[in-house]
Design an enzyme around this catalytic site. Structure first.
Site, mmCIF file in Angstrom:
data_model
loop_
_atom_site.group_PDB
_atom_site.id
_atom_site.type_symbol
_atom_site.label_atom_id
_atom_site.label_comp_id
_atom_site.label_asym_id
_atom_site.label_seq_id
_atom_site.Cartn_x
_atom_site.Cartn_y
_atom_site.Cartn_z
ATOM 1 C CG HIS A 177 29.100 -30.641 13.500
ATOM 2 N ND1 HIS A 177 30.342 -30.051 13.319
ATOM 3 C CD2 HIS A 177 29.351 -31.303 14.508
ATOM 4 C CE1 HIS A 177 31.030 -30.231 14.112
ATOM 5 N NE2 HIS A 177 30.405 -30.890 15.067
ATOM 6 C CB THR B 284 26.729 -26.386 21.067
ATOM 7 O OG1 THR B 284 26.993 -27.720 22.084
ATOM 8 C CG2 THR B 284 25.724 -26.241 20.444
ATOM 9 C CG ASP C 268 27.047 -35.017 19.010
ATOM 10 O OD1 ASP C 268 26.472 -34.738 17.976
ATOM 11 O OD2 ASP C 268 27.672 -34.034 19.779
ATOM 12 C CG ASP D 193 16.476 -33.258 24.947
ATOM 13 O OD1 ASP D 193 17.537 -32.454 24.497
ATOM 14 O OD2 ASP D 193 16.808 -33.880 25.908
ATOM 15 C CG ASN E 235 33.238 -32.589 19.706
ATOM 16 O OD1 ASN E 235 33.968 -32.526 18.999
ATOM 17 N ND2 ASN E 235 32.458 -33.544 20.263
ATOM 18 C CB THR F 170 20.344 -28.601 27.537
ATOM 19 O OG1 THR F 170 20.082 -30.068 26.641
ATOM 20 C CG2 THR F 170 19.493 -27.354 26.961
#
Length: 255
Positions: A132, A135, A82, A25, A72, A175
């Site tokens: 996949h 979220t 993504d 991240d 999504n 997040t």
């Protein structure tokens, strides 16, 4: 902060195989918070604070990787982590191909689908699968409490990710556009990883998941499970009163 060379000291054991979980991240807060929440279990999980592109360039040719897409419900890859996946694997043409591999128009939040890159035109030197786990339905920054959202996403990864990989790369779940606070997401991701690997009975793991998610049901709480809680040092009062928004996960784990 862990550097990439530390990764292979970080092995996550499953019932059928071992692979490395690497949290990648660009947010230092995500990486630091996850390590803090994992506590002693952080010896099993690596973190890299930086872009996906940098991580991929450091992989050895023989290393097989699965990357988690926390996207999504429609499979668009236009933002956040993504977008980084999309840019590394082929851009807009890859996005169109990827969406065509998903089963149908709409993937509900909480679902999980594995796309095998080795069976299409976008095979990558290292990346074998995209996992996949949507979220959000759409990226609307709807700030939410999110404990269950992040927990379910991480649990799906642990349950559904193919075992024939060396590394599973996962960002902080929800997040970004999902709007889940970093502390909430990291606590839920950490708890999913810990409980998934705990050396306790399946019945006790069910119990821990129930109460973490605020869905405690006495009908699933047997005498044997109560006895096991006492044997491993789980505080039954703390477990039954646990609130994921405020309480430490250490308070309901075996001592």
């Amino acid at each position: 902060m862990l550097i990439y060379s530390d990764l292979y000291n970080k092995i996550y054991e499953t019932e059928t195989s071992m692979y490395s979980i690497l949290v990648c991240d660009t947010s230092p807060d995500v990486c630091e918070c996850l390590v803090k929440q994992l506590g002693n279990f952080s010896n099993s999980v690596g973190t890299v604070c930086g872009p996906l592109a940098t991580l991929l360039t450091r992989l050895q040719p023989c290393e097989k990787v699965a990357i988690v897409s926390p996207g999504n419900s429609f499979g668009f890859l236009g933002g956040g982590f993504d977008l980084a996946i999309c840019e590394q694997l082929g851009g807009a043409p890859f996005e169109a191909w990827f969406r065509a591999q998903l089963p149908g128009l709409y993937q509900p939040v909480g679902s999980c689908n594995v796309v095998d890159l080795t069976k299409g035109p976008y095979a990558h030197r290292n990346v074998r699968y995209i996992v996949h786990v949507p979220t959000v339905v759409t990226p609307m920054m709807d700030v939410c409490e999110g404990s269950r959202l992040a927990f379910d996403g991480m649990w799906n990864v642990l349950e559904r990710c193919p075992r024939d990989v060396d590394v599973v790369v996962v960002p902080g779940l929800a997040t970004g556009y999902g709007g889940v606070p970093v502390a909430v997401s990291c606590k839920s991701m950490a708890f999913a990883m810990i409980v998934h690997q705990l050396d306790v009975s399946e019945e006790l793991r069910i119990l821990l998941v129930m109460y973490y998610l605020g869905c405690g049901y006495d009908g699933f709480f047997s005498k044997n499970c109560r006895k096991e809680c006492e044997e491993v040092g789980i505080d039954l009062k703390a477990l039954k009163n646990f609130d994921a928004r405020y309480d430490s996960i250490k308070s309901i784990l075996p001592k």
